[in-house]
Motif scaffolding. Structure first.
Motif, PDB file in Angstrom:
ATOM      1  N   ALA A 152       0.808  -1.222   0.000  1.00 51.05           N
ATOM      2  CA  ALA A 152       0.000   0.000   0.000  1.00 51.05           C
ATOM      3  C   ALA A 152       0.840   1.271   0.000  1.00 51.05           C
ATOM      4  O   ALA A 152       0.285   2.365  -0.072  1.00 51.05           O
ATOM      5  CB  ALA A 152      -0.940   0.011   1.216  1.00 51.05           C
ATOM      6  N   HIS A 153       2.179   1.131   0.079  1.00 52.95           N
ATOM      7  CA  HIS A 153       3.042   2.307   0.168  1.00 52.95           C
ATOM      8  C   HIS A 153       4.257   2.175  -0.736  1.00 52.95           C
ATOM      9  O   HIS A 153       4.750   1.067  -0.988  1.00 52.95           O
ATOM     10  CB  HIS A 153       3.498   2.526   1.616  1.00 52.95           C
ATOM     11  N   HIS A 165      -0.861   8.551   3.104  1.00 49.71           N
ATOM     12  CA  HIS A 165      -1.015   8.366   1.663  1.00 49.71           C
ATOM     13  C   HIS A 165       0.032   7.385   1.135  1.00 49.71           C
ATOM     14  O   HIS A 165       0.882   6.902   1.883  1.00 49.71           O
ATOM     15  CB  HIS A 165      -0.930   9.713   0.958  1.00 49.71           C
ATOM     16  N   TYR A 166      -0.040   7.112  -0.147  1.00 45.62           N
ATOM     17  CA  TYR A 166       0.847   6.118  -0.760  1.00 45.62           C
ATOM     18  C   TYR A 166       2.320   6.452  -0.551  1.00 45.62           C
ATOM     19  O   TYR A 166       3.117   5.575  -0.215  1.00 45.62           O
ATOM     20  CB  TYR A 166       0.552   6.007  -2.259  1.00 45.62           C
ATOM     21  N   ASN A 210      -0.697   3.607   6.407  1.00 50.15           N
ATOM     22  CA  ASN A 210      -2.150   3.458   6.464  1.00 50.15           C
ATOM     23  C   ASN A 210      -2.523   1.996   6.709  1.00 50.15           C
ATOM     24  O   ASN A 210      -2.536   1.176   5.790  1.00 50.15           O
ATOM     25  CB  ASN A 210      -2.754   3.955   5.143  1.00 50.15           C
ATOM     26  N   ALA A 265      -5.477   0.483   4.615  1.00 49.37           N
ATOM     27  CA  ALA A 265      -5.132   0.160   3.228  1.00 49.37           C
ATOM     28  C   ALA A 265      -4.206  -1.045   3.156  1.00 49.37           C
ATOM     29  O   ALA A 265      -4.357  -1.917   2.290  1.00 49.37           O
ATOM     30  CB  ALA A 265      -4.482   1.371   2.559  1.00 49.37           C
ATOM     31  N   THR A 314      -6.869   6.619   2.822  1.00 53.28           N
ATOM     32  CA  THR A 314      -7.425   5.300   2.494  1.00 53.28           C
ATOM     33  C   THR A 314      -8.136   5.346   1.151  1.00 53.28           C
ATOM     34  O   THR A 314      -7.968   4.454   0.308  1.00 53.28           O
ATOM     35  CB  THR A 314      -8.420   4.858   3.587  1.00 53.28           C
ATOM     36  N   ARG A 352      -7.694   7.354  -1.382  1.00 52.47           N
ATOM     37  CA  ARG A 352      -6.800   7.525  -2.543  1.00 52.47           C
ATOM     38  C   ARG A 352      -5.964   6.267  -2.803  1.00 52.47           C
ATOM     39  O   ARG A 352      -5.792   5.862  -3.952  1.00 52.47           O
ATOM     40  CB  ARG A 352      -5.899   8.745  -2.319  1.00 52.47           C
ATOM     41  N   ILE A 353      -5.453   5.651  -1.746  1.00 51.19           N
ATOM     42  CA  ILE A 353      -4.635   4.450  -1.945  1.00 51.19           C
ATOM     43  C   ILE A 353      -5.458   3.335  -2.581  1.00 51.19           C
ATOM     44  O   ILE A 353      -4.968   2.591  -3.446  1.00 51.19           O
ATOM     45  CB  ILE A 353      -4.034   3.969  -0.609  1.00 51.19           C
TER      46      ILE A 353
END
Length: 305
Positions: A58-59, A123-124, A134, A137, A165, A167-168
């Motif tokens: 997720a990142h 965020h990512y 996150n 996510a 969440t 946006r990811i």
């Protein structure tokens, strides 16, 4: 079997006492749940650190490395609002591991609750709003990509929109993002969840609970998720320092019980994370977060789990 609760001593590292983020609330929540007789220290499940390979679902890997090495840009540090330390970095990865363990335990037993989690502004490839990675996510991607579930639904009741969440997971069709949040609150620029339910400032118990019931009565039969990730933020409370809603203790408890019952009565496993909550009175805040766990215990017993 007792209600599964997940916690680790890493969750409240040494932190500036006057900081806006109440880092000691996790330890105080643990103490409150033990003092109130809900659990014992021996019964608490301790998570492992979340592996980088799972975080990277997720990142961005470069972002993970930069954060873990304390090499964030000044802009990212400003967005985050937390001072970096090795202990905080370890705490962050441990807490994502805790949410993973909570999800796996909920799939096994029907219900489990974390004493942390709900970092929905991350965020990512950058942090925001006290959130670094996150967990919602990460869990969603891990369970979906490993084939543990076919569909997850994130039911986010934090007073702030779960923008990170949303946006990811925007392109992850089988992760349904639902955000009930105060319409005039952080973040100023909202993302697009699958379902955004903006709430008017000053909304109280009765109207809020009607929204929760209506939304779940529609979405759970429609999507039939294999797991619900419930963000039980208590910044909806009338005494919260950063929220603009007016729920009472009784309203928060009714919300938590309603969410858990909606899921379990449909045989849908559900996990709870504590989300946001802000107050200078840290003991009162810990008790407020503990409403989730006491509500979950009530539902756990009533459902005969």
């Amino acid at each position: 079997m007792s209600l599964p609760l997940i916690y680790h001593e890493d969750y409240s590292p040494d932190f500036p006492a006057d900081h806006r983020f109440p880092m000691d609330k996790f330890r105080l929540l643990r103490d409150h749940l033990i003092d109130s007789g809900l659990t014992t220290d021996a019964q608490l499940l301790r998570p492992e650190l979340c592996p980088n390979e799972i975080l990277a679902l997720a990142h961005d890997r470069s972002y993970i490395r930069r954060y873990m090495e304390g090499d964030l840009s000044r802009e990212d540090q400003r967005r985050l609002g937390l001072p970096w330390s090795e202990a905080l970095a370890r705490r962050t990865v441990r807490a994502v591991g805790g949410s993973l363990l909570t999800a796996e335990t909920a799939l096994e037993h029907g219900l489990a609750c974390h004493l942390a989690g709900g970092t929905h502004h991350a965020h990512y490839d950058y942090p925001a709003g006290f959130c670094i990675f996150n967990d919602l996510a990460v869990i969603s991607q891990y369970l979906l990509q490993s084939g543990r579930v076919s569909k997850v639904l994130i039911f986010d009741c934090d007073v702030h929109q779960g923008d990170g969440t949303a946006r990811i997971l925007a392109d992850t069709e089988d992760a349904i993002t639902v955000s009930l949040h105060c319409e005039k609150n952080f973040p100023a620029r909202k993302a697009h969840s699958d379902w955004d339910i903006p709430l008017a400032m000053g909304m109280g118990d009765e109207e809020y609970l009607t929204v929760v019931d209506d939304v779940l009565n529609y979405l759970l039969p429609f999507y039939k998720p294999d797991l619900v990730l419930y963000d039980a933020g208590v910044d909806v409370h009338q005494d919260d320092a950063l929220g603009y809603l007016k729920l009472t203790d009784a309203g928060v408890a009714a919300r938590d019980e309603a969410v858990l019952r909606h899921c379990l009565q449909r045989d849908i496993p559900v996990m709870g994370v504590i989300g946001g909550g802000y107050s200078k009175d840290r003991q009162a805040l810990a008790r407020r977060h503990g409403i989730l766990h006491h509500s979950a215990q009530k539902v756990w017993v009533a459902q005969g789990l």
